[in-house]
Scaffold this motif. Sequence first.
Motif, mmCIF file in Angstrom:
data_model
loop_
_atom_site.group_PDB
_atom_site.id
_atom_site.type_symbol
_atom_site.label_atom_id
_atom_site.label_comp_id
_atom_site.label_asym_id
_atom_site.label_seq_id
_atom_site.Cartn_x
_atom_site.Cartn_y
_atom_site.Cartn_z
ATOM 1 N N VAL A 1 0.995 -1.204 0.015
ATOM 2 C CA VAL A 1 -0.063 0.065 0.186
ATOM 3 C C VAL A 1 0.814 1.562 0.209
ATOM 4 N N ALA B 1 -20.896 -0.500 -2.360
ATOM 5 C CA ALA B 1 -20.125 -1.567 -1.153
ATOM 6 C C ALA B 1 -18.062 -0.460 -0.844
ATOM 7 N N PRO C 1 -15.261 0.301 1.177
ATOM 8 C CA PRO C 1 -15.148 0.570 2.548
ATOM 9 C C PRO C 1 -14.017 1.883 2.509
ATOM 10 N N VAL C 2 -14.461 3.103 2.880
ATOM 11 C CA VAL C 2 -13.926 4.768 3.192
ATOM 12 C C VAL C 2 -13.140 4.097 4.623
ATOM 13 N N PRO C 3 -11.866 4.895 4.397
ATOM 14 C CA PRO C 3 -10.662 4.574 5.191
ATOM 15 C C PRO C 3 -10.482 5.822 5.856
ATOM 16 N N ASP C 4 -12.289 5.647 6.836
ATOM 17 C CA ASP C 4 -11.735 6.949 7.868
ATOM 18 C C ASP C 4 -13.373 6.509 8.587
ATOM 19 N N PRO C 5 -13.026 6.523 9.792
ATOM 20 C CA PRO C 5 -14.148 6.076 10.956
ATOM 21 C C PRO C 5 -15.312 6.501 10.954
ATOM 22 N N ARG D 1 -17.993 5.792 8.931
ATOM 23 C CA ARG D 1 -18.431 4.316 9.529
ATOM 24 C C ARG D 1 -20.058 4.929 9.181
ATOM 25 N N ILE E 1 -26.353 -2.691 0.762
ATOM 26 C CA ILE E 1 -26.287 -2.775 -1.129
ATOM 27 C C ILE E 1 -26.937 -2.880 -1.456
ATOM 28 N N GLN F 1 -17.421 -8.892 -0.205
ATOM 29 C CA GLN F 1 -15.798 -8.473 0.642
ATOM 30 C C GLN F 1 -17.447 -7.827 1.931
ATOM 31 N N SER F 2 -18.358 -6.430 1.591
ATOM 32 C CA SER F 2 -18.820 -6.092 1.795
ATOM 33 C C SER F 2 -19.636 -7.331 3.015
ATOM 34 N N HIS G 1 -4.049 -6.153 5.169
ATOM 35 C CA HIS G 1 -3.714 -4.415 4.801
ATOM 36 C C HIS G 1 -3.833 -3.764 4.068
ATOM 37 N N ILE H 1 -7.073 -0.432 5.242
ATOM 38 C CA ILE H 1 -6.912 0.036 5.879
ATOM 39 C C ILE H 1 -8.345 0.586 6.559
ATOM 40 N N ALA H 2 -8.569 0.328 4.836
ATOM 41 C CA ALA H 2 -10.361 1.213 4.428
ATOM 42 C C ALA H 2 -11.109 -0.200 5.321
ATOM 43 N N VAL I 1 -10.575 -1.477 8.098
ATOM 44 C CA VAL I 1 -10.436 -1.304 9.233
ATOM 45 C C VAL I 1 -11.487 -0.703 9.748
ATOM 46 N N ALA I 2 -11.182 1.031 9.012
ATOM 47 C CA ALA I 2 -11.549 1.371 9.007
ATOM 48 C C ALA I 2 -13.347 1.818 9.860
ATOM 49 N N GLU I 3 -14.035 0.889 8.527
ATOM 50 C CA GLU I 3 -15.392 1.073 8.270
ATOM 51 C C GLU I 3 -15.647 -0.446 9.421
ATOM 52 N N TYR I 4 -14.963 -1.596 10.078
ATOM 53 C CA TYR I 4 -15.320 -3.101 11.410
ATOM 54 C C TYR I 4 -15.196 -2.729 12.184
ATOM 55 N N ALA I 5 -14.126 -2.171 12.537
ATOM 56 C CA ALA I 5 -12.842 -2.767 12.937
ATOM 57 C C ALA I 5 -12.833 -2.242 14.973
ATOM 58 N N ASP I 6 -13.188 -1.825 15.703
ATOM 59 C CA ASP I 6 -13.248 -1.924 17.154
ATOM 60 C C ASP I 6 -12.202 -0.844 17.563
ATOM 61 N N VAL J 1 -10.045 2.731 16.800
ATOM 62 C CA VAL J 1 -9.969 2.731 15.951
ATOM 63 C C VAL J 1 -10.146 4.561 15.557
ATOM 64 N N GLU J 2 -11.049 4.767 15.796
ATOM 65 C CA GLU J 2 -11.483 6.175 16.054
ATOM 66 C C GLU J 2 -10.217 7.442 16.326
ATOM 67 N N PHE K 1 -6.984 6.319 13.969
ATOM 68 C CA PHE K 1 -7.400 8.238 12.558
ATOM 69 C C PHE K 1 -7.354 9.167 13.517
#
Lengths: 330, 333
Positions: free
Chosen positions: A186, A258, A260-264, A267, A273, B197-198, B220, B222-223, B225-230, B246-247, B250
């Motif tokens: 990445v 579908a 995902p956005v890399p920014d919490p 969320r 979908i 995936q989603s 690997h 990061i998107a 992770v931002a969406e699903y992890a704590d 996560v919050e 970031f």
Amino acid sequence: MLELKNINMSFALKGKFFQTEKRAVVIRDFDLTIGDDEIIAVVGESGCGKTTIGKIVTGLLAPTSGEVLFNGENIRRTKRNNKSDYRRNVQFIQQDSYAALNPVKTIHQSLCAAIEIAEKGISKEKKQQRLEELMGFVGLTPIEHFVFKYPHQLSGGQRQRVLMARALALNPKLIVADEPVSMIDVSLRIAILKLIEKLNRELKIAFIYITHDLATAKYIADKGRICVMYLGDIVELGNIDEVLFHPKHPYTQALVTAVPVPDPSYRGTRGEIPVKGMEMTKLTERGRGCSFAPRCPYATEECSQEDIPYVEINGVKVKCRNIEEVPVWT
Amino acid sequence: MEKRYIAEFDHVSIDYEMVRLCLHAVNDVSMKLEKGKITAVVGESGSGKTTLASALLNCITSPGRVVGGRVIVHSEKRGEDIDVTALNEKQLNDFRWDIVSMVFQGAQSSLNPIVTILNQFYETYKIHGGKESKKEARKIFAKLLERVNLSERVLDSYPHEISGGMKQRVMIALALLLRPEIIILDEPTTALDVITQSYIFGLLKSINEEYGTTMLLLTHDIAVVAEYADNLGVMYGGRLMEFGTVEDVFARRFNPYTEGLINATPSLRRDADTLTEIPGTPIDITNLPPGCVFADRCLKKTERCEIVSPDDVDMGGGHMVKCHLYAEGEQDA
């Protein structure tokens, strides 16, 4: 510069004795024109035919029907001279940079082979000069660190740069890049994407960027066009911002949802979908109509039976016969 | 509310010792898994995330070996603390899948191609003391498959008869079979399409909420992770560079590597001009520098970074960062 006209591609499937041969239709009625220094992103899921299109454009596969025109000449009917001209001008960069380089040849050998093809009987000094120029352009400097190394001694990002340099050696007008960054870490991806942009801007090389990743497609074709494919059909084709921010086809809408956005802080903002069922239709089982119909929440019965015409909305070509029923993207 | 932890990595180091060289795949990593949460570990290839997670099952492939530290699981199912690194072979066989299970990278190839899904489920069930007959057990399996939205019909299929996304869901169902307390998910959606995936992550999240299963997600991306992890741990060169919610990670991104990684990730919601790559090439773990593993590529490095390896610095609220920039009083020392 390059034109794909009504391309169809199908592969024969092995059948039993005395059975009518079955064919899997991989590309259907594909029309696309590529302008002189344009970047066009071709996106779609695995099995949608995007790599096949790349191979047809570069002449590695002959389409079952339809024409590929390069500067107005059909590449399969033209004279020998024109053909080698086309071969030089259209280059291909593969996904797996390790497999694309000869493992027992140094970078020097791999690149010089291409330089010699570009200019027969080139002098030693000129060759060295060209080599330095090419490696400098793709950012493999200082070149002493790289020229006498073997592919396994380089990182994925560096190997991808070698592939770029090799393609550039022939002074192409169009490069087809098939998932060039999907196997790269990445942190290095952006550098490769920036290099593609630079080649496009400074050398006026057109690119067809094939990918499954909408986010990198948006980056690379920032001002250009995007072509969304599903099971061999172009479902949506147009300006990238228009397509990604106001997707019109139900499939594009599902795809954009579908990602995902890399920014919490985003969320939970994506919602469900909009598709029915997770499994793609089998290529052999679909009818004449829309390939996405079995999974489309807005489809009617006619959708999977009739030929679907393209409609144009805000300059975007959309292949959907029920577009009025599809909610406007917000 | 006080956080409860289900597993702890306590100063874990893992080496792969070979004839001529030694790979320090994991180097002095301490991390706690919060109970009932999804903890993600991100890192590029070779960062040691899979090796670290394998230590939780004590299934590191030879010649890899835990050379320092301990892995403790506070099992509620067993009502005791288990030191995974000290278990013998028999105890390990009972422990694996019962307490901790794993969905491996490329789950598509984790299934035996010549055995039906039913028999693969039944084998695991029987070995871990399942008492029911095959006919009765089938009902249990069908229920599990229903949880991942697969029909009972799948049980009678061979792996080649079902699609990649279905195989992945079969593997998740298999990992749930013994109701483990922790599931390790190693890149669960590579080679799958975005829509699939989603969908799979949506399933995992709902399983996490319904069963309270703790999840350790290795990726690997990061998107995702931002969406699903704590919680999120960032690994580079075998070291844990940053750890926090996560919050928090970031928003504050203390470590220059974390910052670089976030800035290098393209997104649909982001202007293309704001993206920057991390300069340099990934670290060679056979040849670790004496100082910080990231110093070579770091834009904020000082002389100290190249000589001394940084220690963990607590930034409050369970947020840990490994970087000299935030260590107090070090300049005088």
